[in-house]
Design an enzyme around this catalytic site. Structure first.
Site, PDB file in Angstrom:
ATOM      1  N   GLU A 252      29.204  -7.704 -11.336  1.00 57.43           N
ATOM      2  CA  GLU A 252      29.510  -7.247 -10.238  1.00 57.43           C
ATOM      3  C   GLU A 252      28.100  -6.802  -9.897  1.00 57.43           C
ATOM      4  O   GLU A 252      27.501  -5.931 -10.491  1.00 57.43           O
ATOM      5  CB  GLU A 252      30.170  -5.664 -10.604  1.00 57.43           C
ATOM      6  CG  GLU A 252      30.929  -5.223  -9.231  1.00 57.43           C
ATOM      7  CD  GLU A 252      29.794  -4.121  -8.829  1.00 57.43           C
ATOM      8  OE1 GLU A 252      29.188  -4.455  -7.732  1.00 57.43           O
ATOM      9  OE2 GLU A 252      29.769  -3.010  -9.456  1.00 57.43           O
ATOM     10  N   CYS A 286      27.271   0.767  -4.788  1.00 58.17           N
ATOM     11  CA  CYS A 286      27.467  -0.681  -4.501  1.00 58.17           C
ATOM     12  C   CYS A 286      28.274  -1.023  -3.287  1.00 58.17           C
ATOM     13  O   CYS A 286      28.080  -1.669  -2.410  1.00 58.17           O
ATOM     14  CB  CYS A 286      27.498  -1.616  -5.510  1.00 58.17           C
ATOM     15  SG  CYS A 286      29.356  -1.005  -6.315  1.00 58.17           S
TER      16      CYS A 286
END
Length: 483
Positions: A252, A286
């Protein structure tokens, strides 16, 4: 070593250990730069000890019924609950979160672990008919073996729960390597796991600075799956380093979420969401709103609404009544300010912020004022690079098509937001935005039963929900003739 500092050891094969060469590094409070803890700076030899411990423990751990592995996780959850306030204070001290944000992260960690434990009875395979008589085809789900969890500094506890839960419930063992800026949380987590009776070797912890330790962990043939939450650059390096062993990957990585606001949007709702989704955790998320793309016809009004809200953000010592604390590292703030100043040189206008706060409270620590930049163009650094800090750039676009083009004209694709009442545009965005998550008319969010993944250079695999559990399992086909 300064004996007044608290020392937090690593955890290998059920034992508390220091680095084999005795080396340590320090941990600081990002709000004050005060050094308050030491932790082992582990060696390659320490990494091998952890991997071998995990490898030795894995067959017996896999042999346990899944429900028993789930019960071990639930015991860890109970241990965490008993130390909630301790973990909340630690997250504030080590990561710089505000107290409400730290409380939210702690609760999310419980959810990650509990969901994984509850998934123990839902690990499914398949049976297919054969082309031959007296034969069946079974697809079984089996663990990889030894897994490696590499955690970023923005959610040092929740990322552990997000990785450890699915890895362990599916029969894998795990070696944790936290970010060097936030390693203490991982040490305390392992203490809870140890006290909860997790068998030795099932979970191990090594910490260290530099890339040597991580590189060795990734490239070791004992490591069968690598789970990373981190930057795109780190993910690319891991992709290469793990290629010789053809290890499994759950990566990720970075992103640059666009926040599209069209002329028919609910502007009050959109402005609230734009600010919440940018400045949460000091912008260190993020999937944060990294770039507002607002339609020209409403841009003046929308910018004014955003600016009004940003100027109300209270920032300061994270254990006080504030909305935003510091960034985790000084290097990250220097990078953020560099992007801002270079963009200003190229014509971006400062609506607010763009500097370190004034006052004695901010003489030390990694501080940056909540910042809004207008008159931004798509070629400026704040528009091209992931900021990962408390800076909101705003670009004016002609229409949805231009916003979509800017969104998709990137090599990453983690998430995006769109605010509009036009269902056709919403459905077009759902089908055509090249990202892993689309937020429609709502601020940043995420639920354990969902899925968190990136497209393009934002990663492979993903976490959360049934698909996240699946990523820690391999498929094994069995052709079974019972004649």
């Amino acid at each position: 070593m300064n004996t007044s500092l608290q020392h937090y050891p690593c955890y290998i094969d059920g034992q508390w250990v220091d680095a084999s060469n005795g080396a340590t590094f320090t941990v600081e409070n990002p709000a004050t730069e005060e050094v308050w803890a030491t932790i082992p700076d582990c060696t390659v030899e320490d990494a091998d000890r952890a991997l071998k411990s995990a490898q030795k423990a894995q067959p017996d751990w896999q042999a346990l019924p899944a429900i028993e592995r789930g019960r071990h996780l639930l015991a860890v959850v109970e241990g965490l609950k008993a130390r909630r306030e301790e973990f909340v204070r630690l997250l504030v001290l080590e990561q710089g979160k505000t107290t409400p944000e730290a409380q939210g992260e702690f609760d999310d960690t419980l959810n990650y672990l509990t969901y994984s434990a509850e998934a123990a009875r839902r690990i499914e395979g398949n049976i297919y008919p054969s082309d031959n008589p007296n034969e069946q085809i079974w697809i079984q789900k089996v663990p990889y073996g030894v897994t490696l969890g590499l955690c970023a500094y923005n959610f040092p506890l929740a990322l552990i729960g997000r990785k450890v839960g699915p890895a362990l419930v599916t029969g894998n063992t795990m070696v944790l390597k936290p970010h060097e800026a936030t390693p203490v949380t991982a040490s305390l987590f392992c203490q809870v796991a140890h006290e909860a009776g997790l068998p030795p070797g099932v979970l191990n912890l090594v910490s260290g600075t530099g890339i040597t330790l991580s590189s060795h962990l990734v490239s070791s043939p004992m490591t069968r799956l690598v789970s990373l939450t981190g930057s795109t650059r780190a993910g690319q390096a891991i992709y290469k380093a793990s290629s010789e062993n053809v290890s499994g990957l759950v990566l990720e990585l970075g992103g640059k979420a666009s926040f599209v606001v069209l002329e028919d949007a609910d502007l009050e709702k959109a402005a609230d969401a734009a600010v919440i989704s940018r400045f949460a955790n000091c912008g260190q998320v993020c999937i944060c709103n990294e770039l507002v793309l607002v339609q020209e016809s409403i841009a003046d009004k929308f910018e004014a609404m955003v600016l009004e809200r940003v100027k109300k953000i209270r920032y300061g010592q994270p254990d006080s009544e504030v909305d935003m604390g510091p960034s985790v590292t000084g290097a990250s703030i220097e990078r953020v300010n560099g992007l801002v100043q270079e963009s200003i040189k190229k014509g971006a206008q400062v609506a607010t912020g763009a500097k370190r706060p004034e006052g004695s409270e901010f003489e030390k620590g990694h501080w940056y004022e909540p910042t809004v930049l207008t008159q931004v163009t798509a070629d400026m650094p704040v528009a091209t690079d992931e900021i990962f800090g408390p800076v909101l750039p705003i670009i004016r676009v002609k229409d949805y098509e231009e916003a979509l083009a800017i969104t998709n004209d990137r090599e990453d694709g983690l998430s995006s937001y769109i605010f509009t009442k036009d269902i056709k545009r919403i459905m077009h965005a759902v089908h055509h935005m090249q990202v892993g998550t689309v937020f429609v008319n709502q601020p940043i969010s995420g639920y354990i039963q969902g899925y968190h993944s990136g497209h393009k250079r934002s990663g492979v695999g993903g976490e959360d929900g049934v698909y996240g559990i699946e990523n820690y399992l391999q498929k094994r086909a069995v052709y079974f003739n019972y004649e």
